[in-house]
Write a protein that holds these residues in place. Structure first.
Motif, PDB file in Angstrom:
ATOM      1  N   THR A 183       5.376   2.205  -4.370  1.00  0.00           N
ATOM      2  CA  THR A 183       4.927   2.579  -5.705  1.00  0.00           C
ATOM      3  C   THR A 183       6.116   2.810  -6.610  1.00  0.00           C
ATOM      4  O   THR A 183       7.196   3.176  -6.159  1.00  0.00           O
ATOM      5  CB  THR A 183       4.065   3.856  -5.660  1.00  0.00           C
ATOM      6  OG1 THR A 183       3.740   4.242  -6.997  1.00  0.00           O
ATOM      7  CG2 THR A 183       4.807   5.009  -5.005  1.00  0.00           C
ATOM      8  N   THR A 189       0.816  -1.218   0.000  1.00  0.00           N
ATOM      9  CA  THR A 189       0.000   0.000   0.000  1.00  0.00           C
ATOM     10  C   THR A 189       0.847   1.265   0.000  1.00  0.00           C
ATOM     11  O   THR A 189       0.344   2.336  -0.356  1.00  0.00           O
ATOM     12  CB  THR A 189      -0.951   0.041   1.215  1.00  0.00           C
ATOM     13  OG1 THR A 189      -0.181   0.121   2.428  1.00  0.00           O
ATOM     14  CG2 THR A 189      -1.842  -1.186   1.253  1.00  0.00           C
ATOM     15  N   PHE A 190       2.097   1.162   0.422  1.00  0.00           N
ATOM     16  CA  PHE A 190       2.931   2.368   0.430  1.00  0.00           C
ATOM     17  C   PHE A 190       4.131   2.248  -0.498  1.00  0.00           C
ATOM     18  O   PHE A 190       5.025   3.079  -0.489  1.00  0.00           O
ATOM     19  CB  PHE A 190       3.401   2.729   1.853  1.00  0.00           C
ATOM     20  CG  PHE A 190       4.240   1.689   2.545  1.00  0.00           C
ATOM     21  CD1 PHE A 190       5.610   1.664   2.395  1.00  0.00           C
ATOM     22  CD2 PHE A 190       3.649   0.747   3.379  1.00  0.00           C
ATOM     23  CE1 PHE A 190       6.392   0.710   3.045  1.00  0.00           C
ATOM     24  CE2 PHE A 190       4.415  -0.206   4.049  1.00  0.00           C
ATOM     25  CZ  PHE A 190       5.789  -0.216   3.877  1.00  0.00           C
ATOM     26  N   ALA A 239      -2.627  10.079   3.403  1.00  0.00           N
ATOM     27  CA  ALA A 239      -3.857   9.300   3.564  1.00  0.00           C
ATOM     28  C   ALA A 239      -3.595   8.009   4.327  1.00  0.00           C
ATOM     29  O   ALA A 239      -4.383   7.596   5.184  1.00  0.00           O
ATOM     30  CB  ALA A 239      -4.456   8.992   2.189  1.00  0.00           C
ATOM     31  N   ILE A 240      -2.470   7.362   4.045  1.00  0.00           N
ATOM     32  CA  ILE A 240      -2.111   6.109   4.726  1.00  0.00           C
ATOM     33  C   ILE A 240      -1.912   6.349   6.217  1.00  0.00           C
ATOM     34  O   ILE A 240      -2.436   5.607   7.061  1.00  0.00           O
ATOM     35  CB  ILE A 240      -0.847   5.511   4.089  1.00  0.00           C
ATOM     36  CG1 ILE A 240      -1.160   4.948   2.699  1.00  0.00           C
ATOM     37  CG2 ILE A 240      -0.237   4.430   4.981  1.00  0.00           C
ATOM     38  CD1 ILE A 240       0.063   4.627   1.870  1.00  0.00           C
ATOM     39  N   PRO A 258       5.956   6.741  -2.210  1.00  0.00           N
ATOM     40  CA  PRO A 258       4.584   7.145  -2.542  1.00  0.00           C
ATOM     41  C   PRO A 258       4.496   8.659  -2.679  1.00  0.00           C
ATOM     42  O   PRO A 258       5.382   9.392  -2.242  1.00  0.00           O
ATOM     43  CB  PRO A 258       3.787   6.647  -1.333  1.00  0.00           C
ATOM     44  CG  PRO A 258       4.774   6.690  -0.201  1.00  0.00           C
ATOM     45  CD  PRO A 258       6.085   6.300  -0.810  1.00  0.00           C
ATOM     46  N   SER A 259       3.422   9.128  -3.278  1.00  0.00           N
ATOM     47  CA  SER A 259       3.204  10.564  -3.348  1.00  0.00           C
ATOM     48  C   SER A 259       2.907  11.096  -1.947  1.00  0.00           C
ATOM     49  O   SER A 259       2.508  10.347  -1.053  1.00  0.00           O
ATOM     50  CB  SER A 259       2.032  10.884  -4.281  1.00  0.00           C
ATOM     51  OG  SER A 259       0.805  10.469  -3.686  1.00  0.00           O
ATOM     52  N   ASP A 306       0.431  12.940  -1.047  1.00  0.00           N
ATOM     53  CA  ASP A 306      -0.998  12.778  -0.754  1.00  0.00           C
ATOM     54  C   ASP A 306      -1.314  11.346  -0.341  1.00  0.00           C
ATOM     55  O   ASP A 306      -2.082  11.114   0.610  1.00  0.00           O
ATOM     56  CB  ASP A 306      -1.836  13.172  -1.967  1.00  0.00           C
ATOM     57  CG  ASP A 306      -1.870  14.677  -2.202  1.00  0.00           C
ATOM     58  OD1 ASP A 306      -1.481  15.426  -1.290  1.00  0.00           O
ATOM     59  OD2 ASP A 306      -2.280  15.082  -3.303  1.00  0.00           O
ATOM     60  N   ASP A 307      -0.752  10.381  -1.051  1.00  0.00           N
ATOM     61  CA  ASP A 307      -1.007   8.980  -0.710  1.00  0.00           C
ATOM     62  C   ASP A 307      -0.458   8.648   0.674  1.00  0.00           C
ATOM     63  O   ASP A 307      -1.103   7.954   1.462  1.00  0.00           O
ATOM     64  CB  ASP A 307      -0.375   8.051  -1.750  1.00  0.00           C
ATOM     65  CG  ASP A 307      -1.131   8.045  -3.068  1.00  0.00           C
ATOM     66  OD1 ASP A 307      -2.273   8.551  -3.096  1.00  0.00           O
ATOM     67  OD2 ASP A 307      -0.572   7.539  -4.067  1.00  0.00           O
ATOM     68  N   TRP A 308       0.731   9.153   0.965  1.00  0.00           N
ATOM     69  CA  TRP A 308       1.343   8.876   2.262  1.00  0.00           C
ATOM     70  C   TRP A 308       0.531   9.508   3.393  1.00  0.00           C
ATOM     71  O   TRP A 308       0.302   8.881   4.431  1.00  0.00           O
ATOM     72  CB  TRP A 308       2.775   9.378   2.281  1.00  0.00           C
ATOM     73  CG  TRP A 308       3.529   9.070   3.541  1.00  0.00           C
ATOM     74  CD1 TRP A 308       4.012   9.967   4.451  1.00  0.00           C
ATOM     75  CD2 TRP A 308       3.892   7.769   4.031  1.00  0.00           C
ATOM     76  NE1 TRP A 308       4.651   9.313   5.474  1.00  0.00           N
ATOM     77  CE2 TRP A 308       4.598   7.964   5.240  1.00  0.00           C
ATOM     78  CE3 TRP A 308       3.691   6.480   3.565  1.00  0.00           C
ATOM     79  CZ2 TRP A 308       5.093   6.901   5.987  1.00  0.00           C
ATOM     80  CZ3 TRP A 308       4.194   5.412   4.303  1.00  0.00           C
ATOM     81  CH2 TRP A 308       4.884   5.630   5.501  1.00  0.00           C
TER      82      TRP A 308
END
Length: 261
Positions: free
Chosen positions: A47, A44-45, A63-64, A56-57, A59-61
């Protein structure tokens, strides 16, 4: 700096830290996990789409970590079931994206070593989500291929390949020394070798605290473990080639072969 903490430390502090299990969801649910641990699977982290290697980006990080109940002031302990190499990648990702390294901790050992002596659970904790904000650090250990190439010729630096012998022999960055990341792991405890043993292993291949250390592997997973170990042992200047051989080869840069460079 990110440090390595014992199972006893985690047991004593688990009410004050966020414990993160980076194994697959089926392992977390089916095999059990440390009490209070939240599940953030490695995939999930991880990419390949970000600008900096496999990170990860932002934003993705955010959110995680928000979903995991982490804030900028949270102390985080991470673990896996592979001697800490996947968990180390989680922690290095956190550091590179601005989480205070002093609040990042790697479990010394892994799930298998924990469950031999301590309780596990199948209960998923209720975690209140947060609004984590990524704040990139002012300075970073990240280096690019030109800096890596220069380090290979610098007598004050040591370029380190943390892969296996066979991979190194097949092709490595010219001037790199070989240190399989697992050489710093105790097979019995599944954690870090005792301090003096670890330092002896490092010194045997020319990795000493007085030198700048530059790390690479294939995709920056294995160097994450070595990075955490070196910083834990007091090495002050440890650089991190996030692109590693994936980027190096994509740019058609030279490789050496054999076990003797």
């Amino acid at each position: 700096m990110t440090d390595i903490v014992s199972a006893a430390w985690v047991a004593d502090h688990r009410e004050d830290v966020r414990i993160v299990d980076v194994r697959d969801a089926w392992e977390y649910d089916g095999l059990g996990h440390l009490p209070g641990a939240v599940n953030v699977p490695f995939d999930t982290f991880r990419t390949g789409e970000g600008e900096a290697g496999m990170l990860p980006s932002e934003d993705d990080w955010a959110a995680i970590l928000s979903a995991a109940g982490v804030t900028a002031d949270t102390d985080v302990v991470a673990y896996d079931d592979h001697h800490g190499v996947f968990a180390a990648r989680f922690l290095v990702t956190a550091e590179l994206l601005g989480h205070d390294p002093a609040r990042l901790h790697l479990l010394d050992g892994d799930f298998s070593s924990w469950q031999l002596e301590r309780e596990t659970t199948s209960e998923t904790p209720e975690v209140a989500s947060t609004e984590y904000t990524v704040s990139p650090p002012d300075s970073s250990p990240l280096v690019g291929p030109d800096e890596v190439a220069a380090a290979a010729d610098d007598p004050e630096a040591v370029l380190v390949d943390t892969r296996e012998d066979e991979e190194y022999a097949e092709g490595h960055i010219p001037g790199a020394v070989l240190l399989d990341w697992r050489d710093l792991v105790d097979d019995e405890t599944r954690g870090l070798l005792p301090r003096e043993e670890a330092l002896d292993v490092l010194e045997s291949v020319g990795i000493v605290p007085e030198k700048r250390v530059v790390l690479y592997c294939n995709t920056a997973r294995r160097i994450s473990h070595t990075y955490v170990v070196l910083r834990h042992l007091g090495f002050e200047t440890v650089d991190f080639y996030e692109g590693s051989l994936t980027e190096w080869e994509a740019e058609d840069r030279p490789l050496a072969t054999g076990l003797d460079d």
